[in-house]
Write a protein that holds these residues in place. Structure first.
Motif, short mmCIF file in Angstrom:
data_model
loop_
_atom_site.label_atom_id
_atom_site.label_comp_id
_atom_site.label_asym_id
_atom_site.label_seq_id
_atom_site.Cartn_x
_atom_site.Cartn_y
_atom_site.Cartn_z
N ARG A 34 0.70 -1.27 -0.17
CA ARG A 34 0.05 0.06 0.10
C ARG A 34 0.98 1.23 0.05
O ARG A 34 1.93 1.40 0.66
CB ARG A 34 -0.98 0.04 1.13
N TYR A 36 0.44 5.43 0.40
CA TYR A 36 -0.58 6.68 0.82
C TYR A 36 0.20 7.81 0.96
O TYR A 36 1.42 7.65 1.31
CB TYR A 36 -1.50 6.51 1.79
N ARG A 47 -0.54 15.12 14.07
CA ARG A 47 -1.18 13.73 13.63
C ARG A 47 -0.31 12.59 14.33
O ARG A 47 0.59 12.85 14.93
CB ARG A 47 -1.25 13.79 12.20
N GLY A 48 -0.77 11.41 13.57
CA GLY A 48 -0.15 10.15 14.23
C GLY A 48 -0.97 9.79 15.39
O GLY A 48 -2.14 9.59 15.36
N HIS A 50 -0.65 7.06 17.17
CA HIS A 50 -0.91 5.53 17.12
C HIS A 50 0.30 4.68 17.14
O HIS A 50 1.25 5.39 16.86
CB HIS A 50 -2.02 5.55 16.22
N TYR A 115 -4.72 -1.31 4.03
CA TYR A 115 -5.24 -0.62 5.31
C TYR A 115 -6.09 -1.75 6.22
O TYR A 115 -6.93 -2.36 5.70
CB TYR A 115 -6.07 0.21 4.80
N TYR A 120 -4.44 -0.86 14.33
CA TYR A 120 -4.11 0.30 14.92
C TYR A 120 -4.18 -0.01 16.38
O TYR A 120 -4.82 -0.60 16.81
CB TYR A 120 -5.05 1.35 14.62
N ARG A 122 -4.90 2.53 19.02
CA ARG A 122 -5.28 4.16 18.77
C ARG A 122 -5.34 4.92 20.18
O ARG A 122 -5.25 6.25 20.27
CB ARG A 122 -6.80 4.09 18.50
P1 TYD Z 1 -4.55 7.74 10.26
O1 TYD Z 1 -3.81 6.69 9.98
O2 TYD Z 1 -5.08 7.93 11.60
O3 TYD Z 1 -3.93 9.36 9.99
P2 TYD Z 1 -2.85 10.04 10.87
O4 TYD Z 1 -2.34 9.28 11.92
O5 TYD Z 1 -2.21 11.04 10.01
O6 TYD Z 1 -3.94 10.95 11.69
O7 TYD Z 1 -5.50 7.75 9.13
C1 TYD Z 1 -6.73 8.74 9.21
C2 TYD Z 1 -7.92 8.41 8.44
O8 TYD Z 1 -7.62 7.85 6.98
C3 TYD Z 1 -8.63 7.19 9.07
O9 TYD Z 1 -10.08 7.63 9.26
C4 TYD Z 1 -8.24 5.97 8.43
C5 TYD Z 1 -8.21 6.48 7.10
N1 TYD Z 1 -7.11 5.72 6.20
C6 TYD Z 1 -7.49 4.87 5.19
O10 TYD Z 1 -8.92 4.85 5.08
N2 TYD Z 1 -6.50 4.24 4.60
C7 TYD Z 1 -5.59 4.29 4.67
O11 TYD Z 1 -4.58 4.01 4.08
C8 TYD Z 1 -4.93 5.27 5.67
C9 TYD Z 1 -3.55 5.41 6.17
C10 TYD Z 1 -5.73 6.03 6.38
#
Ligand code: TYD
Length: 132
Positions: A34, A36, A47-48, A50, A115, A120, A122
């Motif tokens: 994957r 992103y 952010r993050g 987690h 994903y 996670y 959290r």
């Molecule tokens: P998240 O990994 O929590 O981002 P960050 O740590 O930067 O805040 O992801 C944010 C949102 O995006 C969460 O609702 C899940 C979604 N998401 C996906 O649908 N697919 C993905 O591959 C990722 C990384 C996040």
């Protein structure tokens, strides 16, 4: 393998510009399942917050500056600054991360799995429980 910065090869010159390419197994410790990217993150946002149970990631600031605070399961804490598009941060499973971005930062993530919300961790409370 612990979290670490990996410097990738830059091909090119300041006159013509550069290209960096990565492939498994030469440059990455996992097969990419994957990709992103994140962008337009205001600089005052954290952010993050987690960790992942199984996911391996390599994270690149393709633009701007991204700062990572990373905490391992053994309590080790390390700060990483990504400020060059030829450098990746390897993050293995079970590392809590908080992330800050410069206004123009684009974060590219190469990930070892699809994903999965189940992967996670959290809450920091849950993470610290798993530390023990
Ligand atoms: P998240 O990994 O929590 O981002 P960050 O740590 O930067 O805040 O992801 C944010 C949102 O995006 C969460 O609702 C899940 C979604 N998401 C996906 O649908 N697919 C993905 O591959 C990722 C990384 C996040």
């Amino acid at each position: 393998m612990s979290p670490c910065l990996i410097e990738f090869k830059s091909i090119g010159s300041s006159e013509l510009g550069y290209i960096t390419a990565v492939q498994h197994p030469d440059d990455l410790p996992f097969i990419i399942k994957r990709v992103y990217w994140t962008y337009f993150t205001p600089h005052n946002v954290e952010r993050g917050n987690h960790a992942h149970q199984h996911l391996h990631q390599v994270i690149i600031a393709v633009s701007g500056i991204i700062k990572f605070s990373v905490e391992g399961c053994n309590g080790s804490k390390t700060e990483f600054v990504l400020d060059n598009p030829n450098t990746g941060l390897y993050l293995p499973p079970m590392h809590w991360r908080t992330i800050h971005f410069s206004h123009n930062a684009v974060l590219l993530c190469l990930a070892s799995a699809e994903y999965s919300e189940e992967d996670y961790i959290r809450t920091y409370q849950e993470f610290t429980k798993l530390q023990k």
